[in-house]
Design a protein around this motif. Structure first.
Motif, short mmCIF file in Angstrom:
data_model
loop_
_atom_site.label_atom_id
_atom_site.label_comp_id
_atom_site.label_asym_id
_atom_site.label_seq_id
_atom_site.Cartn_x
_atom_site.Cartn_y
_atom_site.Cartn_z
N MET A 1 -5.25 17.25 -11.12
CA MET A 1 -6.23 16.60 -10.25
C MET A 1 -6.94 17.32 -9.00
SD MET A 1 -5.51 12.52 -8.61
CE MET A 1 -4.60 12.45 -9.91
N ASP A 2 -8.00 16.88 -8.72
CA ASP A 2 -8.56 17.67 -7.53
C ASP A 2 -8.66 16.80 -6.44
OD1 ASP A 2 -10.99 16.08 -7.40
OD2 ASP A 2 -12.01 17.35 -8.94
N LEU A 3 -9.06 17.73 -5.37
CA LEU A 3 -8.84 17.02 -3.89
C LEU A 3 -9.82 15.87 -3.61
CD1 LEU A 3 -8.00 17.21 -1.14
CD2 LEU A 3 -9.43 18.99 -0.29
N ASN A 4 -11.13 16.08 -4.38
CA ASN A 4 -11.91 15.03 -3.94
C ASN A 4 -11.42 13.60 -4.64
OD1 ASN A 4 -13.88 16.28 -2.69
ND2 ASN A 4 -14.77 17.13 -4.47
N ARG A 5 -10.87 13.82 -6.06
CA ARG A 5 -10.43 12.47 -6.64
C ARG A 5 -9.09 12.07 -5.69
NH1 ARG A 5 -11.19 7.94 -8.35
NH2 ARG A 5 -9.78 7.11 -9.96
N ILE A 6 -8.39 12.95 -5.22
CA ILE A 6 -7.14 12.22 -4.58
C ILE A 6 -7.68 11.51 -3.27
CG2 ILE A 6 -5.27 12.87 -2.86
CD1 ILE A 6 -4.40 13.71 -5.57
N LYS A 7 -8.85 11.85 -2.48
CA LYS A 7 -9.37 11.37 -1.57
C LYS A 7 -10.14 9.98 -2.11
CE LYS A 7 -10.47 15.30 1.30
NZ LYS A 7 -11.21 16.12 1.75
N GLN A 8 -10.74 9.94 -3.07
CA GLN A 8 -11.09 8.69 -3.77
C GLN A 8 -10.05 7.64 -3.91
OE1 GLN A 8 -13.18 10.07 -7.24
NE2 GLN A 8 -15.12 10.41 -6.15
N ILE A 9 -8.85 8.27 -4.50
CA ILE A 9 -7.88 7.15 -4.65
C ILE A 9 -7.12 6.66 -3.29
CG2 ILE A 9 -5.36 7.22 -5.59
CD1 ILE A 9 -6.41 8.96 -7.77
N LEU A 10 -7.22 7.55 -2.42
CA LEU A 10 -6.70 7.02 -1.01
C LEU A 10 -7.37 5.87 -0.56
CD1 LEU A 10 -5.26 10.49 0.34
CD2 LEU A 10 -3.80 8.58 -0.30
N SER A 11 -8.92 6.00 -0.64
CA SER A 11 -9.63 5.17 -0.04
C SER A 11 -9.91 3.98 -0.86
CB SER A 11 -11.10 5.85 0.16
OG SER A 11 -11.61 6.05 -0.74
N SER A 12 -9.43 3.92 -2.09
CA SER A 12 -9.54 2.86 -3.04
C SER A 12 -8.55 1.58 -2.78
CB SER A 12 -9.46 3.30 -4.51
OG SER A 12 -9.59 2.18 -5.29
N SER A 13 -9.03 0.44 -3.01
CA SER A 13 -8.15 -0.67 -2.80
C SER A 13 -7.64 -0.83 -4.27
CB SER A 13 -8.94 -1.94 -2.44
OG SER A 13 -9.93 -2.31 -3.40
N ALA A 14 -8.09 -0.24 -5.53
CA ALA A 14 -7.42 -0.54 -6.68
C ALA A 14 -5.93 0.32 -6.79
CB ALA A 14 -8.29 0.16 -7.74
N ASP A 15 -5.05 -0.22 -7.55
CA ASP A 15 -3.89 0.20 -8.07
C ASP A 15 -4.05 1.40 -9.13
OD1 ASP A 15 -1.33 0.77 -8.64
OD2 ASP A 15 -0.61 -1.35 -9.34
N ILE A 16 -4.40 2.45 -8.73
CA ILE A 16 -4.59 3.62 -9.46
C ILE A 16 -3.18 4.28 -9.78
CG2 ILE A 16 -5.74 5.58 -10.00
CD1 ILE A 16 -7.85 4.46 -7.91
N GLU A 17 -2.73 4.50 -11.00
CA GLU A 17 -1.40 4.95 -11.41
C GLU A 17 -1.63 6.35 -11.34
OE1 GLU A 17 2.51 4.93 -14.38
OE2 GLU A 17 0.58 3.74 -14.81
N VAL A 18 -0.72 6.96 -10.63
CA VAL A 18 -0.58 8.73 -10.51
C VAL A 18 0.76 9.09 -10.72
CG1 VAL A 18 -0.98 10.54 -8.84
CG2 VAL A 18 -2.41 8.81 -8.67
N LYS A 19 0.80 10.15 -11.62
CA LYS A 19 2.22 10.62 -12.04
C LYS A 19 2.37 12.06 -11.62
CE LYS A 19 3.59 7.75 -15.63
NZ LYS A 19 4.02 7.77 -17.18
#
Length: 61
Positions: A1-19
Motif C-alpha cells: 500500500m502507499d502513503l496516500n492510500r493510508i491517509k485516505q483510509i485514516l480520513s474515511s468513515s468507512a470500515d476498510i479492512e487492512v491486513k
C-alpha cells in the motif's frame, strides 16, 4: 500500500479492512518517518497491542 492510500483510509468513515502479515488490523496513525504506521489488531483485544508496520507491507482487502 502507499502513503496516500493510508491517509485516505485514516480520513474515511468507512470500515476498510487492512491486513498486516495476514492479520486484520486497524491503522492508528502514520509515523513521522512516512514509511511506517502504528497499527493494532481488530477484535476483542484490539487495544492491547500496538505495532509499527512498514506501509509497504499493509494490504487492503
Amino acid at each position: 500500500m502507499d502513503l496516500n492510500r493510508i491517509k485516505q483510509i485514516l480520513s474515511s468513515s468507512a470500515d476498510i479492512e487492512v491486513k498486516y502479515n495476514g492479520v486484520s488490523v486497524w491503522i492508528d496513525k502514520v509515523n513521522e518517518d512516512g514509511k511506517t504506521a502504528t497499527v493494532h489488531l481488530r477484535g476483542p483485544n484490539q487495544f492491547e497491542e500496538r505495532s509499527n508496520a512498514e506501509i509497504s507491507q499493509l494490504i487492503e482487502e
